[in-house]
Design an enzyme around this catalytic site. Structure first.
Site, PDB file in Angstrom:
ATOM      1  N   GLY A  25      33.459  66.813  49.962  1.00 13.70           N
ATOM      2  CA  GLY A  25      33.997  66.288  48.551  1.00 13.70           C
ATOM      3  C   GLY A  25      33.432  65.048  48.283  1.00 13.70           C
ATOM      4  N   ASN A  27      31.312  64.409  45.855  1.00 13.85           N
ATOM      5  CA  ASN A  27      30.880  64.420  44.350  1.00 13.85           C
ATOM      6  C   ASN A  27      31.760  63.522  43.582  1.00 13.85           C
ATOM      7  OD1 ASN A  27      32.140  67.266  44.909  1.00 13.85           O
ATOM      8  ND2 ASN A  27      32.567  66.784  42.852  1.00 13.85           N
ATOM      9  N   GLY A  29      35.820  60.904  43.243  1.00 12.71           N
ATOM     10  CA  GLY A  29      36.475  60.058  43.830  1.00 12.71           C
ATOM     11  C   GLY A  29      36.356  59.261  45.041  1.00 12.71           C
ATOM     12  N   ILE A  30      37.070  59.253  45.905  1.00  9.95           N
ATOM     13  CA  ILE A  30      36.599  58.490  47.053  1.00  9.95           C
ATOM     14  C   ILE A  30      35.552  58.644  47.828  1.00  9.95           C
ATOM     15  CG2 ILE A  30      37.542  57.551  49.356  1.00  9.95           C
ATOM     16  CD1 ILE A  30      40.429  57.731  48.312  1.00  9.95           C
ATOM     17  N   GLY A  31      35.393  60.149  47.865  1.00  6.77           N
ATOM     18  CA  GLY A  31      34.181  60.597  48.636  1.00  6.77           C
ATOM     19  C   GLY A  31      32.904  60.341  47.980  1.00  6.77           C
ATOM     20  N   SER A 154      46.018  59.932  55.434  1.00  6.04           N
ATOM     21  CA  SER A 154      46.904  59.366  54.157  1.00  6.04           C
ATOM     22  C   SER A 154      48.330  58.917  54.619  1.00  6.04           C
ATOM     23  CB  SER A 154      47.211  60.619  53.141  1.00  6.04           C
ATOM     24  OG  SER A 154      47.825  60.044  52.044  1.00  6.04           O
ATOM     25  N   TYR A 180      52.033  68.463  51.070  1.00  9.30           N
ATOM     26  CA  TYR A 180      50.718  67.560  51.296  1.00  9.30           C
ATOM     27  C   TYR A 180      50.922  66.586  52.495  1.00  9.30           C
ATOM     28  CZ  TYR A 180      47.173  64.014  50.232  1.00  9.30           C
ATOM     29  OH  TYR A 180      46.142  63.270  50.127  1.00  9.30           O
TER      30      TYR A 180
END
Length: 312
Positions: A25, A27, A29-31, A154, A180
């Site tokens: 991931g 590409n 946000g946080i990633g 998280s 989640y």
């Protein structure tokens, strides 16, 4: 918990030239910021994500900040066990891999749906997909002494409930946020049990956990052409500024877990403050996350469900 005393400046990272990190991931946000920051430290970054087009846009954005960045791409869809296995094989084709940062995740769903492998979508993506990727990639990480596997946790894990006889909520009312939280708790427990097994096997590979704290788009720098934020997002973020951070600062705990030479397996890294004004630090472990017996039972249930043979 013993406080980690090694000085750390997230804007002046240790030299990572010669190292390679795979960021799932990576590409957005946080990633994205994990990828950008590690690239800025000199590492080669392999962005693993579903969309090659979005990954290429992220690469363009990273090179505007880090002109000499070394970037690669491999396809990965964690909602598909086959895709996770294939990504693990492609990780094995890399010259070396110093770290695998498990950042990608499915977010809260309003209604229950399933993956292509007939697992509940959020749990199947976040826990089962990552467990499959770990199993496929672990032998290749072992080829690089001192390699690290960093699982993105998280604070939502505090809402999670692990029922070993009903991990995918077949027999209770579907609650998206709790599902989640359960998926993140499962990931974090699996990562701790993985490190326990790695230590027992005298492996040089270590497994760590990081969590970003709270982060919102409106406090996050733009990175065209990958993503830009609207004036409405910026205005809405004003009232939140005293309480949360941007996603660039939310990347700091995972980056420290990946690069701090004094970091140890099994640790949990979190933000130094809610607003990202201080360097990331070790976080205390509380609640179900500390349940060693639950972690072992979840490991056994997961590996049996997926038919995994982990090389530890």
């Amino acid at each position: 918990m013993t406080e980690h005393v090694t000085p750390w400046n997230p804007t002046t990272l240790p030299d990572a030239r010669g190292k390679t990190f795979v960021v799932t991931g990576g590409n957005a946000g946080i990633g994205y910021f994990i990828s950008e920051q590690l690239a800025g430290a000199g590492a080669t970054i392999v962005l693993a994500s579903r969309s090659e087009a979005k990954a290429r846009l992220a690469m363009q954005a990273i090179t505007q900040t880090v002109p000499d960045a070394r970037l690669e791409y491999i396809p990965l869809d964690l909602s598909s066990l086959e895709s996770a296995r294939s990504a693990g094989d492609q990780i094995g084709a890399l010259h070396r891999v110093d770290g695998l940062i498990l950042n990608a995740a499915a977010l809260t769903q309003k209604q229950r749906k399933e993956t292509t492998d007939a697992h509940e979508f959020v749990f199947g993506t976040n826990h089962y997909g990552n467990a499959q990727l770990i199993a496929a990639a672990l032998p290749h990480l072992a080829d690089t002494p001192g390699a690290r596997l960093v699982t993105m946790g998280s604070v939502a894990q505090r809402m999670g409930r692990i029922h070993l006889d009903d991990l995918e909520q077949h027999h209770e009312t579907y609650r998206g946020f709790r599902t989640y939280g359960t998926s993140k708790l499962a990931q974090m427990l699996f990562a701790r049990e993985l490190d326990r097994r790695l230590r027992a096997a005298n492996s040089t590979t270590i497994s760590l956990i990081a969590h970003p704290g709270g982060a919102i788009d409106g406090l996050t720098p733009d990175r065209a052409p990958a993503f830009e934020h609207t004036a409405r997002q910026r205005r809405g973020a004003i009232v939140m500024r005293p309480f949360v951070q941007g996603k660039d600062h939310a990347a700091w705990p995972a980056v420290r877990a990946a690069l701090d030479p004094a970091a140890q397996g099994g640790q949990l890294w979190g933000p130094g403050s809610a607003t990202g004004s201080r360097p990331p630090r070790l976080d205390p472990m509380r609640g179900a996350f500390t349940d060693t017996r639950l972690a072992q039972d979840l490991w056994e249930r997961t590996t049996k469900e997926l038919g995994l043979q982990l090389a530890v």
